[in-house]
Design a protein around this motif. Structure first.
Motif, PDB file in Angstrom:
ATOM      1  N   VAL A  60       0.768  -1.172  -0.140  1.00  0.00           N
ATOM      2  CA  VAL A  60       0.141  -0.119   0.004  1.00  0.00           C
ATOM      3  C   VAL A  60       0.654   1.282  -0.067  1.00  0.00           C
ATOM      4  O   VAL A  60       1.888   1.458   0.930  1.00  0.00           O
ATOM      5  CB  VAL A  60      -0.707  -0.175   1.123  1.00  0.00           C
ATOM      6  CG1 VAL A  60      -1.805   1.381   1.442  1.00  0.00           C
ATOM      7  CG2 VAL A  60      -1.812  -1.061   1.348  1.00  0.00           C
ATOM      8  N   VAL A  61       0.876   2.161  -1.031  1.00  0.00           N
ATOM      9  CA  VAL A  61       1.394   3.276  -1.110  1.00  0.00           C
ATOM     10  C   VAL A  61       0.993   4.157   0.263  1.00  0.00           C
ATOM     11  O   VAL A  61      -0.319   4.441   0.530  1.00  0.00           O
ATOM     12  CB  VAL A  61       1.073   4.033  -2.281  1.00  0.00           C
ATOM     13  CG1 VAL A  61       1.845   5.619  -2.354  1.00  0.00           C
ATOM     14  CG2 VAL A  61       1.545   3.257  -3.422  1.00  0.00           C
ATOM     15  N   VAL A  62       2.270   4.494   1.081  1.00  0.00           N
ATOM     16  CA  VAL A  62       1.916   5.426   2.181  1.00  0.00           C
ATOM     17  C   VAL A  62       2.577   6.610   2.203  1.00  0.00           C
ATOM     18  O   VAL A  62       2.699   7.396   3.587  1.00  0.00           O
ATOM     19  CB  VAL A  62       2.015   4.681   3.332  1.00  0.00           C
ATOM     20  CG1 VAL A  62       1.307   3.396   3.556  1.00  0.00           C
ATOM     21  CG2 VAL A  62       3.514   3.776   3.405  1.00  0.00           C
ATOM     22  N   GLY A  63       3.447   7.015   1.211  1.00  0.00           N
ATOM     23  CA  GLY A  63       4.323   8.148   1.423  1.00  0.00           C
ATOM     24  C   GLY A  63       5.106   8.366   0.025  1.00  0.00           C
ATOM     25  O   GLY A  63       5.084   7.444  -1.059  1.00  0.00           O
ATOM     26  N   TYR A  64       5.489   9.655   0.040  1.00  0.00           N
ATOM     27  CA  TYR A  64       6.426  10.020  -1.318  1.00  0.00           C
ATOM     28  C   TYR A  64       7.416  11.156  -0.894  1.00  0.00           C
ATOM     29  O   TYR A  64       7.218  11.721  -0.009  1.00  0.00           O
ATOM     30  CB  TYR A  64       5.525  10.354  -2.394  1.00  0.00           C
ATOM     31  CG  TYR A  64       5.066  11.954  -2.209  1.00  0.00           C
ATOM     32  CD1 TYR A  64       5.618  12.983  -2.565  1.00  0.00           C
ATOM     33  CD2 TYR A  64       3.585  12.020  -1.696  1.00  0.00           C
ATOM     34  CE1 TYR A  64       4.956  14.184  -2.515  1.00  0.00           C
ATOM     35  CE2 TYR A  64       3.199  13.295  -1.440  1.00  0.00           C
ATOM     36  CZ  TYR A  64       3.979  14.401  -1.793  1.00  0.00           C
ATOM     37  OH  TYR A  64       3.486  15.759  -1.666  1.00  0.00           O
ATOM     38  N   ILE A  65       8.311  11.219  -1.657  1.00  0.00           N
ATOM     39  CA  ILE A  65       9.209  12.484  -1.592  1.00  0.00           C
ATOM     40  C   ILE A  65       9.226  13.020  -3.150  1.00  0.00           C
ATOM     41  O   ILE A  65       9.674  11.898  -4.167  1.00  0.00           O
ATOM     42  CB  ILE A  65      10.579  12.001  -0.923  1.00  0.00           C
ATOM     43  CG1 ILE A  65      11.295  13.308  -0.589  1.00  0.00           C
ATOM     44  CG2 ILE A  65      11.460  11.008  -1.734  1.00  0.00           C
ATOM     45  CD1 ILE A  65      12.473  13.019   0.633  1.00  0.00           C
ATOM     46  N   ARG A  66       9.626  14.036  -3.466  1.00  0.00           N
ATOM     47  CA  ARG A  66       9.522  14.503  -4.696  1.00  0.00           C
ATOM     48  C   ARG A  66      11.170  15.214  -4.767  1.00  0.00           C
ATOM     49  O   ARG A  66      11.485  16.031  -4.182  1.00  0.00           O
ATOM     50  CB  ARG A  66       8.731  15.417  -4.942  1.00  0.00           C
ATOM     51  CG  ARG A  66       8.646  16.319  -6.325  1.00  0.00           C
ATOM     52  CD  ARG A  66       7.505  17.496  -6.566  1.00  0.00           C
ATOM     53  NE  ARG A  66       6.220  16.781  -6.451  1.00  0.00           N
ATOM     54  CZ  ARG A  66       5.465  17.320  -5.614  1.00  0.00           C
ATOM     55  NH1 ARG A  66       5.469  18.493  -4.972  1.00  0.00           N
ATOM     56  NH2 ARG A  66       4.080  16.820  -5.555  1.00  0.00           N
ATOM     57  N   LEU A  67      11.671  14.758  -5.927  1.00  0.00           N
ATOM     58  CA  LEU A  67      13.132  15.352  -5.955  1.00  0.00           C
ATOM     59  C   LEU A  67      13.055  15.947  -7.354  1.00  0.00           C
ATOM     60  O   LEU A  67      12.706  15.427  -8.314  1.00  0.00           O
ATOM     61  CB  LEU A  67      14.285  14.206  -5.993  1.00  0.00           C
ATOM     62  CG  LEU A  67      15.633  14.448  -5.835  1.00  0.00           C
ATOM     63  CD1 LEU A  67      15.810  15.080  -4.626  1.00  0.00           C
ATOM     64  CD2 LEU A  67      16.358  13.043  -5.954  1.00  0.00           C
TER      65      LEU A  67
END
Length: 162
Positions: A60-67
């Motif tokens: 399950v997708v629970v987070g992200y970081i954008r670079l």
């Protein structure tokens, strides 16, 4: 124990990432107004799936970081910047944020960057503490840069050498 995976985002992650972004919105870290219907797409021409690393817990997708790049200036192309970061409430305290920050550092290195930077609101002590524990140092402060919830809030510039 939960199984965590960090990977590059896929187009099919858009709905989950948009929901996380909306559900975690707070003036602790956001300077834009709260999201309103109709919600804009999470991915855009500027930031597509390839600009995001996502965290999955048990699939399950629970987070992200954008670079991304802090500027479009060629003389600045050796720097990457964290331009977005969110972890779903139900996944907090499980090391997701730390793993995402470490993955962003590694991805920046893989891309040939020599530095990685970010901006964080002065009152966001949990994020500042996480970043500092991962080697980021304060490189500048813009005092009272934002007016949020009736209070002037500093914009803290942090970075580290890769």
């Amino acid at each position: 124990m939960q199984d965590m995976l960090i990977r590059t985002a896929l187009p099919d992650d858009e709905e989950a990432l948009g929901r996380i972004d909306r559900d975690t919105w707070s003036t602790l870290h956001a300077v834009q107004p709260a999201p309103q219907l109709p919600y804009p797409p999470f991915f855009s021409e500027r930031f597509g799936p390839h600009d995001h690393l996502v965290a999955e817990l048990n699939g399950v997708v629970v987070g992200y970081i954008r670079l991304g790049y802090p500027t479009s200036v060629l003389a600045n192309a050796h720097v990457r910047q964290i331009l977005g970061f969110a972890v779903a409430d139900e996944a907090r305290g499980k090391g997701v944020g730390r793993r995402l920050v470490r993955a962003a550092v590694e991805e920046a290195r893989r891309q040939g960057a020599r530095r990685i930077t970010l901006r964080v609101l002065g009152h966001n002590i949990p994020a500042r503490t996480l970043y500092a524990s991962e080697g980021f140092v304060i490189e500048g402060v813009l005092p009272g840069e934002f007016f949020l919830d009736g209070v002037y809030v500093d914009d803290v510039l942090m970075g580290r050498v890769l």
